[in-house]
Each structure stands twice: as structure tokens, then as C-alpha cells.
Design an enzyme around this catalytic site. Structure first.
Site, PDB file in Angstrom:
ATOM      1  CB  THR A 185      -0.740  -0.002   1.270  1.00 32.89           C
ATOM      2  OG1 THR A 185      -1.682  -1.294   1.285  1.00 32.89           O
ATOM      3  CG2 THR A 185      -1.818   1.241   1.064  1.00 32.89           C
ATOM      4  CG  ASN A 204      -3.708  -7.424   0.795  1.00 35.03           C
ATOM      5  OD1 ASN A 204      -3.631  -6.678   1.355  1.00 35.03           O
ATOM      6  ND2 ASN A 204      -4.123  -8.817   0.519  1.00 35.03           N
TER       7      ASN A 204
HETATM    8  N1  GLY Z   1      -5.244  -4.215   1.506  1.00 37.71           N
HETATM    9  C1  GLY Z   1      -4.966  -3.588   2.686  1.00 37.71           C
HETATM   10  C2  GLY Z   1      -6.266  -2.528   2.603  1.00 37.71           C
HETATM   11  O1  GLY Z   1      -6.793  -2.296   1.823  1.00 37.71           O
HETATM   12  O2  GLY Z   1      -6.702  -2.426   3.917  1.00 37.71           O
END
Ligand code: GLY
Length: 586
Positions: free
Chosen positions: A389, A409
Site C-alpha cells: 500500500t 495488498n
Molecule cells: N489491503 C489492505 C487494505 O486495503 O486495507
């Protein structure tokens, strides 16, 4: 080369890592949050996790582009220069402030489950969750949203062409860019992550399997071609044209379930942000399918019941109250949150001051409430380094702002690259609750509302956030960090609002986290041992953990720009520019 060319035409006033310089300069004129007269002529500020992306976006601002133009440019550029999180094969959330109409809008370009997805798709024959499937296979990929999401932002609120926005990304992929320590280390750490993808291994590693050396040049020809196709043919090339065809062929050949219809039908959704107040600030944040906005506001509402400023920054009392708020918010997250198009979410109740007051009354100042008493207890989870992220924030000379968090992710998503395209596939399907009571990779629990269903968006913790005070105080912030995103943003807000810190101080301050389960307070290095002892005395389990988050924050206070890239991770850059207001557009 294009990728490392400085932009001499931009008078770069302030460049991070000189964040502290930036602050001391401005502080001399007026304290960041003190009243003062608006100053004109400043061009804007950009903060991203990667220097090429920051420079590319700053150049757009300097040419007279607005915050949305710069943000979209940063989004595409990061897909090339920060491949572990920047992406076109993932999804995210963009929150926009439009100064002229004083309106905020949110673009939800989160991935969605393919039509062939079903509730139990990640369970093995014994009914256990197969995390290899949910994280490292083509089944792990949600239908990507980034390309249509960024294109929609530009089409609705931008002033430059998609071609111009993508151009730096194309050049950096085509000509390559110099590999820094961050990219080198992240690839060195995880060759096994790409074991299912010869295309990814070929794209990111030398023929002998070693990661690209620091100072070498990473060229991504396939990605350059893909980006050029999007620039020439528009976003539909990704969803219904040649890129879609490559993705579908790859899926068919390798057991994936994303179809041509899934791609063709994917649409970003414009949503109304959630908003609340915290003391004398207005807080505007991302609504579901992010859990971030609701629980940020919920926690702030609880904190408002306590004299946090008087307790002091990271004092035992402040930490205790914050931890108890986090515990209660994350318990609610597991029960009430999901995709709003599939399930009723009691947003109004969750962010109401009355509910927060009720929760605050249950907090015992002298004792931790065991999480098992807040809701049934479940299994503990491993500590995960969460480098996935990425966040970026932009404010332009007109006061428009963008705060954007997007993701694959995990770092490098599923590790699977669609052959011939340079596109890394996300593994966002793991953010669904694969089985009630079984935590996802971040230890987060979910219920029916976040169960897998065809075409549903998986719940997220991404929390792009805007803060306003009066007409002249605007802050745009956000962070990566998996489940720790929401509490990281919470601490930025408290550090600014309660503790009177400037943005650099608010960013650097040591962070802590609690998420209901596991029932432990995670703390970064840097806390006073006496304070931690005092928390243990109140029955908190305190665990030392790795660094949390990597915020990218910019602010416009009385016409002056402030900003800071988090020092926790390498390679980030905040640029403030000032051209004296020469290149203004109507
Ligand atoms: N993939 C982490 C989130 O969207 O919280």
C-alpha cells in the site's frame, strides 16, 4: 536520462528529506496552526513515497495543473517506480477537496471479487483457509480498479490529458530509472514471493536471480508498452481492449477466474465521504468499503470525551484512552463493516457523538478492558511487516487537495505478473473474511458483511483523510500499513490537533496500535519505558513491534504550504514549489 532529470524550470523551494528545514523556514513566518494572513503565489505541494513520482507530480503543478492532475500523474508514475505498492493491477481510494465549491468527493476504485468468486473459495477439503490460494494464486486477485479510477478522477476534475498524466510513467518504464536502496532491499528480501511468476522474476531480477544492484537501471519495457496503450487508447484498453485480452488469457491458462466480462463491467464508484468533527476541526474521510473513515471518526469522537491535550502526548493516560478507543472501534469493524452495496452499514450510528459517549463511559481509566469482554476472543496472529500500500497527498495553488491511498495488498501483491504486460496482480481477495473467526493477513477479523460474494468489494483499512479548520487550514494525509493504517492516521490527527505539533513532528512521533485482537498494544521503538510500565500496570499487554505506517502529509495553512514524508521508509519525497503565482489557469 528522463528518469533522473532534475526539473530546473521548477524553483524547488523545499525538498524533503529536508522536511525539518521546510518547517523551520515556515515556522519563522508563522506557526503552522497559528492564525495569519493568506499568502499568495505558492504553487503547491506533493508528498509521495517515491522521489520520481513526487517530481513528476510537482512538474504538473508547476505547469499550471491542479491537484487532481498531479495526483493522477503520481499514481501512474508510482506504478513504475514503486512497484511493490504503486500499481495499475490493484485498486484504491481517492478523496478530493474542490476549493471553488468547497465540496469533497470520494472515488472508490477498490478491486471487486470476480463474478465466479464464492464464499468458500479459499477453504480446503477440511474447511481450513488455504492462504496460498488467497494470497499467492491468481484466485487472490480482485478485478483491478486503478486505471479506471485514476482516469475518472482526471476526466471529472482534471485539466490535463490522460496522455500527459501518464507520460512520465511511460518514460520511466521505457528508459528505466536508477534503483535505490528501498527497491533493491525489497526485491532482495523476497525472491520466493515471485516463484509462481516467471514474468515477474524476469521483470525484477537479473538472469542469475540476483536483485538489481543499487545504482543500476530498472527498465520495464512491457509495462511501458502497456502504459502507452492506455495513454493512446484510454482506460478501456485495460478493461476491454488488448490489455484485457492479455489478462483474460493469463487467467484462463493458469486457473484464474477474472473474465472479460468482469473487466469490461468494472466501474469506479463516486461516493460521499464520511465526515465528523474533532474539537474545532472538520474531518472528512473515506466511506465504506473502507473501514478507515468510519472508525477514524468513531475513535476521535471517543477521544473528544477526554482531555487528551492535558494528559500530554504519548503519556500513559493518553495511550490508555487511545488503546481503549482502538479496541472498541476494531471490534465494531469486525461486525458492522463491508461493501455498502451489499450490506447495510450503520454508519450514522457508528460515527455519532452519542454512541462515542456511551463507549467512552465504559472505559476505565485505571484498567484495560480485556478484548474478550468487548466481544468473543479469537486466535492470535503473527506480526506482519506491512510494506504494501502507498499513499500520496497533493494540494495546489487554488487550495484543491487530493489524498489517495492505493494498493496491491501485499508488497508486490500476489507476486504474479501477467506475461507480456508488466502488470502485477493484486492479492486483495485476502481482505475478505475467508471464514468467520479466521483472521486475514493483518489479523483482522470479519463477519458475514465481509464474506466473499461475486462482484463485492473487499473491506479495506485505507484511510485517506482531509482535515479542515475554518477557511484557511487544510491538511491532506494518509498512510499504508494494513490494519495499522487507521490508528496511524488517528495519531497524526491527535498530534496536530491535541498536541500542537507541526507536521514533521506529528509524522515522526512514535506510534502504537491496538486492533481488538490480538489483545495487545503494539509499540514502535522510542517509547518511554516508564510509560509502558504504567500501561502494563493497567493490565495492557505491551509488545514491541516494527515501525508502523509511512504517512505522506501536506497542508495549506493561511496560504503557506507545509508537508512531510514519513522518515520511516526510504525513498519518499515531499516537494513544495513556489513560482510566484505566474502560471495560473482560470
Ligand atoms: N489491503 C489492505 C487494505 O486495503 O486495507
Amino acid at each position: 536520462m528522463t528518469s533522473i532529470r532534475p526539473y530546473p524550470q521548477i524553483p524547488i523551494a523545499l525538498v524533503v528529506p529536508c522536511v525539518l528545514l521546510l518547517f523551520s523556514a515556515d515556522r519563522a513566518i508563522s506557526g503552522p496552526f497559528a492564525p495569519g494572513s493568506p499568502v499568495t503565489g505558492s504553487t503547491g505541494m506533493v508528498a509521495t513515497q517515491e522521489a520520481h513520482a513526487t517530481r513528476a507530480a510537482a512538474k504538473v503543478l508547476a505547469e499550471g495543473g491542479n491537484a487532481i492532475d498531479a495526483a493522477v500523474c503520481a499514481g501512474f508514475t508510482l506504478a513504475v517506480t514503486l512497484p511493490r505498492a504503486g500499481n495499475i493491477g490493484g485498486g484504491g481510494f481517492m478523496l478530493i477537496h474542490l476549493e471553488k465549491t468547497n465540496r469533497q468527493t470520494a472515488i472508490d476504485y477498490r478491486e471487486k471479487a470476480p463474478t465466479a468468486a464464492h464464499r468458500d473459495m479459499f477453504l480446503d477439503s477440511k474447511g481450513n483457509v488455504d492462504t496460498n490460494l488467497s494470497r499467492s494464486s491468481r484466485l487472490a486477485a480482485g478485478v483491478p480498479g486503478t486505471v479506471r479510477g485514476l482516469a475518472l478522477a482526471l476526466q471529472q476534475h482534471g485539466t490535463i490529458s490522460l496522455k500527459r498524466a501518464i507520460q512520465p510513467a511511460i518514460e520511466l518504464a521505457e528508459d528505466g530509472f536508477i534503483v535505490g536502496q528501498d527497491l533493491h532491499q525489497s526485491l532482495k528480501a523476497r525472491p520466493g514471493h515471485f516463484k509462481n511468476s516467471p514474468a515477474a522474476l524476469q521483470a525484477y531480477y537479473n538472469p542469475d536471480g540476483s536483485p538489481p544492484a543499487i545504482g543500476s537501471r530498472l527498465i520495464q519495457k512491457d509495462l511501458a508498452r502497456t502504459l502507452r496503450t492506455i495513454a493512446d487508447q484510454g482506460p478501456d484498453a485495460f478493461y476491454a481492449g488488448p490489455i484485457a485480452a492479455a489478462i483474460v488469457a493469463d487467467m484462463k491458462a493458469n486457473g484464474g477466474i477474472i473474465t472479460a466480462d468482469d473487466l469490461r463491467d468494472y466501474r469506479p464508484i463516486i461516493r460521499q465521504p464520511v465526515s465528523g468533527t474533532y474539537r474545532d476541526w472538520k474531518v472528512v474521510a473515506m466511506p465504506p468499503p473502507s473501514s478507515g473513515g468510519i472508525h477514524l471518526i468513531q475513535m476521535l469522537n471517543i477521544l473528544e470525551e477526554f482531555p487528551i491535550a492535558k494528559y500530554g502526548h504519548n503519556s500513559a493516560n493518553t495511550m490508555h484512552i487511545c488503546i481503549e478507543s482502538m479496541r472498541r472501534a476494531y471490534a465494531d469493524r469486525s461486525r458492522y463493516l463491508g461493501d455498502p452495496d451489499f450490506t447495510e452499514i450503520p454508519t450514522k450510528a457508528l460515527i455519532s457523538k452519542g454512541y462515542a459517549k456511551m463507549l467512552s463511559e465504559k472505559i476505565d481509566l485505571s484498567q484495560a478492558t480485556p478484548s474478550g469482554k468487548v466481544s468473543p476472543g479469537l486466535e492470535p496472529v503473527e506480526d506482519l511487516e506491512s510494506n504494501e500500500t502507498t499513499h500520496f497527498s497533493v494540494i495546489d495553488r487554488w487550495g484543491n487537495a487530493v489524498t489517495n491511498t492505493y494498493t496491491l495488498n501485499f508488497s508486490y501483491g500476489s507476486g504474479i505478473m501477467v506475461a507480456g504486460t508488466g502488470i502485477l496482480l493484486n492479492n486483495e481477495m485476502d481482505d475478505f473474511s475467508a471464514k468467520p473467526g479466521v483472521p486475514n493477513a493483518y489479523g483482522l477479523l470479519g463477519g458475514k458483511r465481509n464474506a466473499i460474494e461475486p462482484n463485492k468489494r473487499m473491506l479495506s483499512s485505507m484511510t485517506p483523510t482531509l482535515l479542515f479548520k475554518g477557511k484557511n487550514h487544510l491538511v491532506a494525509t494518509g498512510s499504508p500499513g494494513g490494519s495499522r493504517i487507521i490508528t496511524t492516521v488517528l495519531q497524526i490527527v491527535c498530534n496536530l490537533v491535541d498536541h500542537g505539533m507541526d507536521i514533521a513532528g506529528a509524522t515522526a512521533a512514535a506510534r502504537f496500535h491496538h486492533q481488538w485482537f490480538p489483545d495487545e498494544v503494539q509499540v514502535e521503538p522510542g517509547f518511554d519505558p516508564d510509560i509502558l510500565a504504567s500501561l502494563r500496570k493497567r493490565s495492557h499487554t505491551v509488545k514491541a513491534r516494527s515501525l508502523m505506517g509511512s504517512t505522506q502529509t501536506v497542508a495549506r495553512i493561511n496560504g503557506l504550504f507545509f508537508g512531510a514524508s514519513d522518515p520511516r521508509r526510504q525513498g519518499a519525497l515531499t516537494i513544495g514549489i513556489n513560482d510566484g503565482g505566474k502560471k495560473t489557469r482560470p
